[in-house]
Design a protein around this motif. Structure first.
Motif, PDB file in Angstrom:
ATOM      1  N   PRO A 162      -7.513  -6.442 -14.902  1.00 46.30           N
ATOM      2  CA  PRO A 162      -8.637  -6.309 -14.158  1.00 46.30           C
ATOM      3  C   PRO A 162     -10.030  -6.216 -14.933  1.00 46.30           C
ATOM      4  O   PRO A 162      -9.840  -5.901 -15.892  1.00 46.30           O
ATOM      5  CB  PRO A 162      -8.174  -4.872 -13.524  1.00 46.30           C
ATOM      6  N   ASP A 166     -11.027 -10.939 -11.661  1.00 46.50           N
ATOM      7  CA  ASP A 166     -11.047 -10.653 -10.324  1.00 46.50           C
ATOM      8  C   ASP A 166     -12.491 -10.574  -9.760  1.00 46.50           C
ATOM      9  O   ASP A 166     -13.410 -10.794 -10.452  1.00 46.50           O
ATOM     10  CB  ASP A 166     -10.344  -9.137 -10.134  1.00 46.50           C
ATOM     11  N   SER A 167     -12.309 -10.519  -8.481  1.00 43.06           N
ATOM     12  CA  SER A 167     -13.612 -10.307  -7.653  1.00 43.06           C
ATOM     13  C   SER A 167     -14.484  -9.276  -7.994  1.00 43.06           C
ATOM     14  O   SER A 167     -14.039  -8.133  -7.977  1.00 43.06           O
ATOM     15  CB  SER A 167     -12.943 -10.321  -6.309  1.00 43.06           C
ATOM     16  N   GLY A 169     -15.606  -8.974 -11.243  1.00 40.22           N
ATOM     17  CA  GLY A 169     -15.426  -8.910 -12.411  1.00 40.22           C
ATOM     18  C   GLY A 169     -16.318  -9.577 -13.415  1.00 40.22           C
ATOM     19  O   GLY A 169     -17.554 -10.061 -12.680  1.00 40.22           O
ATOM     20  N   ASP A 172     -16.928 -13.487 -12.623  1.00 36.85           N
ATOM     21  CA  ASP A 172     -17.843 -13.423 -11.307  1.00 36.85           C
ATOM     22  C   ASP A 172     -19.236 -13.063 -11.370  1.00 36.85           C
ATOM     23  O   ASP A 172     -20.255 -13.445 -10.548  1.00 36.85           O
ATOM     24  CB  ASP A 172     -16.780 -12.618 -10.354  1.00 36.85           C
ATOM     25  N   ASN A 194      -3.345 -10.868  -8.455  1.00 34.40           N
ATOM     26  CA  ASN A 194      -4.175  -9.669  -7.874  1.00 34.40           C
ATOM     27  C   ASN A 194      -5.414  -9.554  -8.841  1.00 34.40           C
ATOM     28  O   ASN A 194      -6.482  -9.045  -8.198  1.00 34.40           O
ATOM     29  CB  ASN A 194      -3.089  -8.399  -8.319  1.00 34.40           C
ATOM     30  N   CYS A 195      -5.508 -10.119  -9.878  1.00 32.79           N
ATOM     31  CA  CYS A 195      -6.722  -9.919 -10.800  1.00 32.79           C
ATOM     32  C   CYS A 195      -7.645 -11.432 -10.875  1.00 32.79           C
ATOM     33  O   CYS A 195      -7.933 -11.791 -11.857  1.00 32.79           O
ATOM     34  CB  CYS A 195      -6.482  -9.315 -12.142  1.00 32.79           C
ATOM     35  N   LEU A 196      -7.237 -12.358  -9.911  1.00 37.25           N
ATOM     36  CA  LEU A 196      -7.581 -13.643 -10.226  1.00 37.25           C
ATOM     37  C   LEU A 196      -8.816 -14.068  -9.121  1.00 37.25           C
ATOM     38  O   LEU A 196      -9.169 -15.276  -8.993  1.00 37.25           O
ATOM     39  CB  LEU A 196      -6.550 -14.504 -10.239  1.00 37.25           C
ATOM     40  N   GLY A 197      -9.301 -13.093  -8.257  1.00 37.15           N
ATOM     41  CA  GLY A 197      -9.980 -13.529  -7.078  1.00 37.15           C
ATOM     42  C   GLY A 197     -11.327 -13.907  -7.339  1.00 37.15           C
ATOM     43  O   GLY A 197     -12.038 -14.576  -6.701  1.00 37.15           O
ATOM     44  N   GLU A 218      -1.663 -16.409  -5.366  1.00 44.41           N
ATOM     45  CA  GLU A 218      -2.151 -17.605  -6.262  1.00 44.41           C
ATOM     46  C   GLU A 218      -2.529 -18.764  -5.435  1.00 44.41           C
ATOM     47  O   GLU A 218      -3.592 -19.482  -5.894  1.00 44.41           O
ATOM     48  CB  GLU A 218      -1.242 -17.722  -7.401  1.00 44.41           C
TER      49      GLU A 218
END
Length: 645
Positions: A162, A166-167, A169, A172, A194-197, A218
């Motif tokens: 995380p 992630d979104s 992060g 981003d 879960n940590c790729l948004g 995914e």
């Protein structure tokens, strides 16, 4: 020197090995300011062991480079790569997956309670914390949006911590201008995705690679990212762990709904959605079996199409051919196992032949066929493109007897039936790269009559398969060469007494941004995994290969040949014991850099080649074909599949 334009120094640096550029940067303050940004433009951090992916050499880098935040070399980085060996693959890539677990694919987080004790969750959390701590050291010293023009690669093949992708992060918030991103994640983990948004927030991507997709979350992230970048997306590569069935392939992956209506300008709706897409690679995707003409136009602008073990891909190509739309492909790669990816046991290769016959002016054709019938038809398709082909690879496997009596059969590499017609099927005086699965003596007999006119720069004897996984072909060839060209003294074995001197620049010298603290080999010896490294009792195969090398690099051989490779080079070091390469001896236009000597004899004039480091060759960019990528095409398995599982 002070008056020379900056562009002159940069042009010189492009032709020098990294260590020479590093030395030049220490000559004067001006050269230091010019060359240091070039040296640290690309930085690769690595996890040396597959069994400790959370131990990356980031701490080592900062220990050896004690600088303040303002003077850290990482401020020059435009291409950041985090890499790890994927040899045994998913054995230890995630705490929620190991070889002892019967279920390899976990489809939802709700199954977490059935996976084991809470120790797995603690181990997984600690693993991510270790990686996150190291990443934060790098993130704090990168320039904001400085990675926009090049690429960021995450190649651990593991879960992403995380706060990074992630979104909201780091990527981003601080690197939204990325043009290229390459991911290899472990979709078998229930937390995967879960940590790729943060991928959904990127809007400047021109190239997207993602391997290891499995979870539905995914797929949703992938679709959102593709749609957001569809206007400028040039290259797209998608790899699943297992095919995901869907009725609407276009909506499921690309987010495009094809309708019967067309825009007023007459062009197809799908082609407008992706006007810049030129390269598409799909691995273990689920392709539609029936393709309407308007759907086929989605692929009409492609110049490169790669299909690897996709469900329904043979029927897809056949349907594509019947659409009577001729794509403008220049590069085509097709990999398929007839026992796994054909419909109702029909292993007819005719749909592939029809598709190839519908194409015009292919420059690069790469095929891997396993357990297909009537493969002799392939020669018709190959022959059609012989006047334009620049690189050609053909790897065929089929049922062959494995005992002298012929009572037992197994899938094995086989020589193509059309090899005896080689001068009429392919043109060695035009091809610059060739990969075939055949015996060296058989290929030599076909090449000898036209050797002097050959344009081949790269020749690859392509072998693979589980039958070779427990052999150390590299050691077999070393043993043969050392016995023939070096006397063994003091009772030591040939392998113990032989330490090859490699031609060109070593892997250590090419570790940009690092002092010499990394080992040349980043993969632990296979002995540690219970796999024998001893040469087989018979080394006739090694002897035959060396004889071919003597001829090919000799005065009566192939004059343009620069690299001769033997074995399986897919996925870098995964099959390292099956790999061996030789380069033409230093002094010609390709093999530059350090002077090299013959490692098997004190007399350098005895041989015309030297042992090559294929992972870091002298100058791949001087080859007309795409160098190491050519040796890695048509992999036998998927990236996240283990060859020993």
């Amino acid at each position: 020197m002070e008056s020379l334009p900056v562009e002159v120094f940069w042009a010189i640096a492009d032709w020098l090995p990294p260590q020479a550029v590093r030395s030049l940067s220490q000559v004067s303050s001006r050269l230091h300011s010019l060359f240091i940004p070039l040296l640290y433009r690309t930085v690769k951090f690595r996890a040396a062991s597959e069994f400790a992916l959370n131990v990356i050499d980031i701490d080592t880098f900062f220990h050896l480079h004690r600088f303040s935040q303002d003077s850290c070399y990482l401020q020059y980085v435009r291409e950041l790569s985090i890499h790890a060996p994927i040899v045994l693959s998913r054995f230890n890539r995630c705490a929620y997956f190991n070889v002892f677990r019967s279920s390899a694919n976990v489809n939802s987080v709700s199954t977490l309670g059935t996976l084991g004790t809470s120790n797995e969750g603690k181990a997984h959390e600690q693993f991510l914390d270790d990686i996150s701590r190291q990443l934060q050291l790098v993130q704090a010293r990168l320039k904001t949006n400085h990675l926009r023009s090049l690429q960021l690669r995450w190649r651990l093949g593991a879960c992403v911590p995380p706060g990074f992708l992630d979104s909201g992060g780091y990527i981003d918030r601080h690197q939204k201008g990325l043009h290229h991103i390459s991911l290899a994640t472990d979709g078998s983990c229930p937390h995967s995705g879960n940590c790729l948004g943060g991928l959904c927030g990127l809007s400047s991507l021109k190239s997207l690679e993602w391997e290891g997709i499995q979870q539905h979350v995914e797929v949703d992230i992938l679709r959102s990212c593709i749609l957001r970048n569809r206007a400028q997306l040039v290259a797209l590569s998608i790899g699943f762990i297992a095919p995901v069935a869907t009725e609407d392939f276009y909506q499921f992956i690309f987010g495009v709904t094809l309708t019967d209506s067309k825009p007023c300008n007459g062009s197809d709706y799908a082609s407008i959605q992706f006007p810049s897409l030129r390269t598409l690679a799909l691995s273990k995707a689920f392709l539609p079996r029936q393709l309407r003409p308007k759907e086929a136009s989605f692929f009409i602008s492609l110049q490169s199409l790669i299909l690897r073990d996709c469900a329904g891909q043979l029927a897809f190509l056949g349907s594509f051919s019947r659409s009577q739309i001729i794509p403008r492909l220049r590069h085509f790669e097709f990999c398929s196992d007839g026992l796994l990816h054909t419909h109702n046991g029909n292993r007819d290769v005719s749909p592939l032949v029809d598709f190839l016959l519908s194409l015009d002016n292919l420059k690069h054709l790469h095929l891997r066929l396993s357990a297909f019938s009537n493969t002799s038809q392939i020669q018709l398709a190959i022959e059609k493109h012989r006047s334009t082909l620049e690189s050609f690879a053909y790897h065929e496997r089929g049922l062959l007897p494995i005992d002298e009596e012929g009572l037992f059969e197994d899938i094995r590499d086989k020589t193509p039936e059309w090899l005896y017609l080689m001068p009429w099927i392919i043109r060695p005086y035009q091809l610059t790269a060739l990969a075939l699965c055949t015996e060296p003596s058989a290929l030599r007999s076909r090449l000898e009559p036209m050797a002097r006119t050959s344009a081949l720069q790269i020749l690859h004897f392509r072998f693979s398969g589980s039958e070779k996984a427990h052999r150390n072909i590299q050691a077999e060839i070393h043993t043969h060469l050392s016995k023939k060209y070096q006397s063994v003294s003091n009772g030591t074995s040939p392998i113990e007494s032989f330490q090859p001197t490699y031609c060109g620049t070593s892997a250590r010298n090419l570790s940009i941004g690092f002092d010499d603290h990394l080992p040349d080999s980043l993969v632990e010896p296979m002995d540690n995994f219970g796999i024998s490294n001893r040469p087989s009792a018979s080394i006739s195969e090694a002897e035959e290969f060396v004889k071919f090398a003597d001829w090919a690099f000799g005065p009566n051989g192939l004059p343009a040949l620069q690299v001769l490779a033997f074995g399986d080079f897919s996925f870098e070091d995964r099959y390292q014991n099956q790999q061996f390469s030789m380069h033409r001896k230093c002094g010609d236009r390709i093999c530059t850099g350090k002077a090299c000597r013959d490692p098997f004899s004190g007399n350098t004039r005895d041989r015309n080649f030297c042992v090559g480091d294929v992972m870091n060759p002298p100058r791949w960019d001087l080859f007309q074909a795409n160098g190491f990528n050519f040796l890695s095409i048509c992999p036998e398995s998927g990236l996240m599949d283990s060859p020993y599982e």
